[in-house]
Design an enzyme around this catalytic site. Structure first.
Site, mmCIF file in Angstrom:
data_model
loop_
_atom_site.group_PDB
_atom_site.id
_atom_site.type_symbol
_atom_site.label_atom_id
_atom_site.label_comp_id
_atom_site.label_asym_id
_atom_site.label_seq_id
_atom_site.Cartn_x
_atom_site.Cartn_y
_atom_site.Cartn_z
ATOM 1 N N ASP A 1 -10.117 2.713 2.388
ATOM 2 C CA ASP A 1 -10.299 2.003 3.669
ATOM 3 C C ASP A 1 -11.028 2.865 4.704
ATOM 4 O OD1 ASP A 1 -9.008 -0.340 2.824
ATOM 5 O OD2 ASP A 1 -7.041 0.408 3.415
ATOM 6 N N LYS B 1 0.805 -1.227 0.000
ATOM 7 C CA LYS B 1 0.000 0.000 0.000
ATOM 8 C C LYS B 1 0.839 1.279 0.000
ATOM 9 C CE LYS B 1 -4.195 -1.881 2.044
ATOM 10 N NZ LYS B 1 -5.257 -1.699 3.041
#
Ligand code: ATR
Length: 286
Positions: free
Chosen positions: A107, A71
């Protein structure tokens, strides 16, 4: 599903990747809206991340999800990065728009949407967030933008402090930091409305563990546990037994996926279809 020369390709990169639920959720969503898209999982080693990201352009993929451990490392190869993703230094969604690669992080937005869609409003509320890892980082910033107050509690208290300082600056709100010891949890939960567990405590195989002793929970505390394996954690069971509102970790997973779907397709995600696909798969595995 008919794959043709016009089918647009999306996917997820990570390592390991075999257990990802995203292909199941995203393909179900594409099919439900009759979109000519397909979604695949790619196991990408850390040493191949730059090649994989450049491959989006080379192969004209529509976009990718990015999961552990890439990420952060994907960011170096993107053209533009959304402000929230820049702040939390993490990208989980890449969009290829006219050969320019845009990075986002869904997220935190996914967690906030999961709460709201399940009837838990953040405005005017005090939130206690457990954890200071990757997931907690994304959730902390998204929650801090909307809630009134936020306390970040973590086993490694200095990481809670670092996250609190980061979010405090970015969201321009005072954020409390503390350890995850029961005394600290107790003190911070006293006047809180929402508890979010973003630690891995309670995850399979240690399903009898909970980050919060049941004595510290209350019926008027909404609880979201981002752990979805098992589907109902000990924390969720304890909270439910007291009559508290509980939002399952699958909800965050669904809404982060829904937000990625919307970035790639420009259409509202069929959330119910994604939920059914994810739950059917998880229940089969349980
Ligand atoms: P993720 O990407 O899922 O957030 P992570 O970045 O590894 O994963 O973060 C894991 C989180 O769970 C951390 O907040 C970690 O606490 P530390 O920062 O102290 O390591 C927390 N965690 C993991 N195991 C724990 C345990 N047994 N007790 C308390 N917290 C735990």
């Amino acid at each position: 599903m008919t794959i043709s020369g016009k089918t647009r390709v999306c996917g997820v990169i990570g390592d390991p990747i075999e257990h990802s639920l995203s292909p199941i959720m995203q393909n179900a969503a594409f099919q439900a809206l009759d979109l000519d898209y397909v979604y695949l999982a790619f196991k990408v080693k850390p040493s191949c991340v730059a090649d994989a990201v450049n491959g989006i352009r080379a192969l004209n993929f529509r976009g990718l999800n990015v999961t552990m451990p890439h990420k952060k490392s994907v960011m170096a190869n993107l053209d533009r990065i959304d402000l929230s993703a820049q702040i939390i230094d993490s990208v989980n969604t890449i969009l290829n728009k006219d050969n320019l690669l845009f990075g986002f992080n869904t997220d935190g937005v996914g967690a906030v949407r999961a709460l709201k869609e399940n009837g838990v409003a953040l405005k005017g509320r005090k939130v206690v967030l457990l954890g200071a890892g990757g997931a907690a980082r994304a959730i902390a910033y998204a929650v801090a933008k909307e809630a009134d107050e936020l306390a970040v509690l973590n086993r490694t208290a200095k990481d809670a402090q670092a996250l609190a300082r980061l979010v405090e600056k970015a969201a321009n709100k005072r954020i409390v930091a503390a350890s995850i010891e029961p005394e600290d949890i107790d003190a911070n939960l006293q006047d809180s409305d929402i508890l979010i567990n973003a630690t891995s405590v309670g995850m399979k195989p240690r399903i009898d563990e909970t980050p919060v002793p049941i004595e510290l929970l209350r019926s008027n505390l909404a609880v979201m546990d981002i752990v979805y394996n098992p589907l109902e954690t000990k924390l969720a069971k304890d909270a439910k037994a007291l009559g508290a509102k509980v939002v399952s970790g699958v909800e965050m997973l669904i809404y982060q996926g829904a937000s990625s779907f919307e970035i790639w397709t420009g259409k509202s995600a069929p959330v119910e279809v994604m939920r059914k696909a994810a739950l059917t798969h998880l229940e089969k595995k349980a």
